[in-house]
Design a protein around this motif. Structure first.
Motif, PDB file in Angstrom:
ATOM      1  N   SER A  98       0.796  -1.219   0.000  1.00  0.00           N
ATOM      2  CA  SER A  98       0.000   0.000   0.000  1.00  0.00           C
ATOM      3  C   SER A  98       0.832   1.273   0.000  1.00  0.00           C
ATOM      4  O   SER A  98       0.282   2.361  -0.118  1.00  0.00           O
ATOM      5  CB  SER A  98      -0.939   0.003   1.209  1.00  0.00           C
ATOM      6  OG  SER A  98      -0.211   0.081   2.411  1.00  0.00           O
ATOM      7  N   ILE A  99       2.156   1.149   0.125  1.00  0.00           N
ATOM      8  CA  ILE A  99       2.960   2.370   0.190  1.00  0.00           C
ATOM      9  C   ILE A  99       3.736   2.638  -1.096  1.00  0.00           C
ATOM     10  O   ILE A  99       4.420   3.633  -1.207  1.00  0.00           O
ATOM     11  CB  ILE A  99       3.944   2.337   1.379  1.00  0.00           C
ATOM     12  CG1 ILE A  99       4.911   1.175   1.245  1.00  0.00           C
ATOM     13  CG2 ILE A  99       3.197   2.285   2.695  1.00  0.00           C
ATOM     14  CD1 ILE A  99       5.964   1.135   2.347  1.00  0.00           C
ATOM     15  N   ARG A 102       1.008   4.239  -4.870  1.00  0.00           N
ATOM     16  CA  ARG A 102      -0.277   4.254  -4.181  1.00  0.00           C
ATOM     17  C   ARG A 102      -1.461   4.533  -5.107  1.00  0.00           C
ATOM     18  O   ARG A 102      -2.512   3.894  -5.008  1.00  0.00           O
ATOM     19  CB  ARG A 102      -0.218   5.313  -3.073  1.00  0.00           C
ATOM     20  CG  ARG A 102      -1.487   5.524  -2.309  1.00  0.00           C
ATOM     21  CD  ARG A 102      -1.324   6.738  -1.400  1.00  0.00           C
ATOM     22  NE  ARG A 102      -2.528   6.986  -0.661  1.00  0.00           N
ATOM     23  CZ  ARG A 102      -2.851   6.381   0.474  1.00  0.00           C
ATOM     24  NH1 ARG A 102      -2.026   5.491   0.982  1.00  0.00           N
ATOM     25  NH2 ARG A 102      -3.964   6.673   1.095  1.00  0.00           N
ATOM     26  N   ASP A 103      -1.296   5.486  -6.018  1.00  0.00           N
ATOM     27  CA  ASP A 103      -2.416   5.858  -6.884  1.00  0.00           C
ATOM     28  C   ASP A 103      -2.840   4.703  -7.784  1.00  0.00           C
ATOM     29  O   ASP A 103      -4.031   4.506  -8.041  1.00  0.00           O
ATOM     30  CB  ASP A 103      -2.049   7.082  -7.730  1.00  0.00           C
ATOM     31  CG  ASP A 103      -1.941   8.354  -6.892  1.00  0.00           C
ATOM     32  OD1 ASP A 103      -2.438   8.348  -5.751  1.00  0.00           O
ATOM     33  OD2 ASP A 103      -1.350   9.338  -7.385  1.00  0.00           O
ATOM     34  N   TYR A 133      -3.017   2.491   7.595  1.00  0.00           N
ATOM     35  CA  TYR A 133      -3.289   1.621   6.456  1.00  0.00           C
ATOM     36  C   TYR A 133      -4.758   1.223   6.430  1.00  0.00           C
ATOM     37  O   TYR A 133      -5.381   1.158   5.376  1.00  0.00           O
ATOM     38  CB  TYR A 133      -2.427   0.355   6.541  1.00  0.00           C
ATOM     39  CG  TYR A 133      -0.964   0.581   6.261  1.00  0.00           C
ATOM     40  CD1 TYR A 133      -0.032   0.494   7.284  1.00  0.00           C
ATOM     41  CD2 TYR A 133      -0.519   0.885   4.979  1.00  0.00           C
ATOM     42  CE1 TYR A 133       1.315   0.696   7.036  1.00  0.00           C
ATOM     43  CE2 TYR A 133       0.829   1.099   4.731  1.00  0.00           C
ATOM     44  CZ  TYR A 133       1.735   1.001   5.753  1.00  0.00           C
ATOM     45  OH  TYR A 133       3.061   1.213   5.511  1.00  0.00           O
ATOM     46  N   ASP A 136      -6.827   4.334   5.438  1.00  0.00           N
ATOM     47  CA  ASP A 136      -6.639   4.790   4.069  1.00  0.00           C
ATOM     48  C   ASP A 136      -7.058   3.778   3.009  1.00  0.00           C
ATOM     49  O   ASP A 136      -7.486   4.155   1.924  1.00  0.00           O
ATOM     50  CB  ASP A 136      -5.173   5.165   3.827  1.00  0.00           C
ATOM     51  CG  ASP A 136      -4.742   6.360   4.674  1.00  0.00           C
ATOM     52  OD1 ASP A 136      -5.635   7.095   5.142  1.00  0.00           O
ATOM     53  OD2 ASP A 136      -3.533   6.540   4.870  1.00  0.00           O
ATOM     54  N   MET A 137      -6.909   2.508   3.286  1.00  0.00           N
ATOM     55  CA  MET A 137      -7.194   1.479   2.293  1.00  0.00           C
ATOM     56  C   MET A 137      -8.654   1.027   2.376  1.00  0.00           C
ATOM     57  O   MET A 137      -9.145   0.722   3.473  1.00  0.00           O
ATOM     58  CB  MET A 137      -6.292   0.263   2.503  1.00  0.00           C
ATOM     59  CG  MET A 137      -4.817   0.520   2.255  1.00  0.00           C
ATOM     60  SD  MET A 137      -4.451   0.878   0.523  1.00  0.00           S
ATOM     61  CE  MET A 137      -3.951   2.587   0.650  1.00  0.00           C
TER      62      MET A 137
END
Length: 220
Positions: A98-99, A102-103, A133, A136-137
């Motif tokens: 996820s880092i 990201r887009d 995480y 945001d995810m």
């Protein structure tokens, strides 16, 4: 959860920890991941697993796959090839995935979620754990890493951390899987904590396809 192994000529098993880093380095990991997903979709549809009590199968995405702008397109094409209901699979991403780029990851997730696929955050508690995480995810499930689950039974601090994390995650209306549960005592403890799903040797060690189907039939 669908697991990938390599068998040597002498019959011994090579675990993902040994071959995945090599596959990522030489560029084969995307082909391996796509092949595994194809086999999972075929297996679910051929054996109509939803009629045998299996709501879905989880499939891991590697970091490299998450960086591929065509990931969603490729996976949707595979599901359509088998006429598979997208709710039959859940894709697992890791914190490390996820880092990076990201887009691209978020766009892949958006397209697949619009199609009907759900996501899980795998290995939470392993390495650089960060509740951001989860915030945001757009995941539906958080999986507590085996080491985090096992630490609950041997360390008071770990027990406090797992309890706090569980309450926060449930407060966000997400489901939790506790990995690495191996005994009746551990299973009951997780059950008392209201953990949603249990994964581990308590139920079974990893099984090849035919043995897994027999395992299901023997427990109907």
């Amino acid at each position: 959860e669908a697991l990938t192994r390599i068998r040597r000529q002498d019959g011994t098993i090579v675990t993902p920890g040994a071959f995945v880093p090599i596959a990522e380095k030489n560029g084969l990991i995307s082909r391996i991941g796509e092949n595994v997903f194809d086999q999972v979709c075929a297996f679910i549809q051929k054996n109509r697993l939803w009629q045998q009590g299996i709501g879905y199968v989880e499939v891991n995405l590697s970091v490299r796959q998450c960086e591929d702008p065509k990931l969603a397109e490729t996976y949707i094409r595979i599901m359509e090839r088998y006429g598979l209901d997208p709710s039959c699979v859940i894709l697992e991403i890791t914190e490390s995935a996820s880092i990076r780029l990201r887009d691209i990851l978020l766009e892949n997730m958006r397209v697949l979620m619009d199609y009907g696929v759900k996501f899980a955050l795998d290995d939470f508690g392993n390495g650089e754990s960060n509740l951001n995480y989860i915030v945001d995810m757009p995941v539906s499930i958080v999986k507590f890493d085996r080491e985090m689950s096992q630490a609950f039974f041997r360390d008071e601090k770990a027990k406090y951390v797992l309890n706090a994390a569980m309450q926060m995650i449930h407060g966000m209306k997400l489901k939790i899987v506790s990995e690495g549960i191996e005994t009746e005592e551990q299973y009951r403890a997780m059950e008392e904590l209201s953990i949603d799903y249990i994964q581990g040797y308590y139920f079974s060690r990893p099984l090849p396809e035919a043995a897994f189907l027999e395992f299901l039939r023997s427990r109907q």
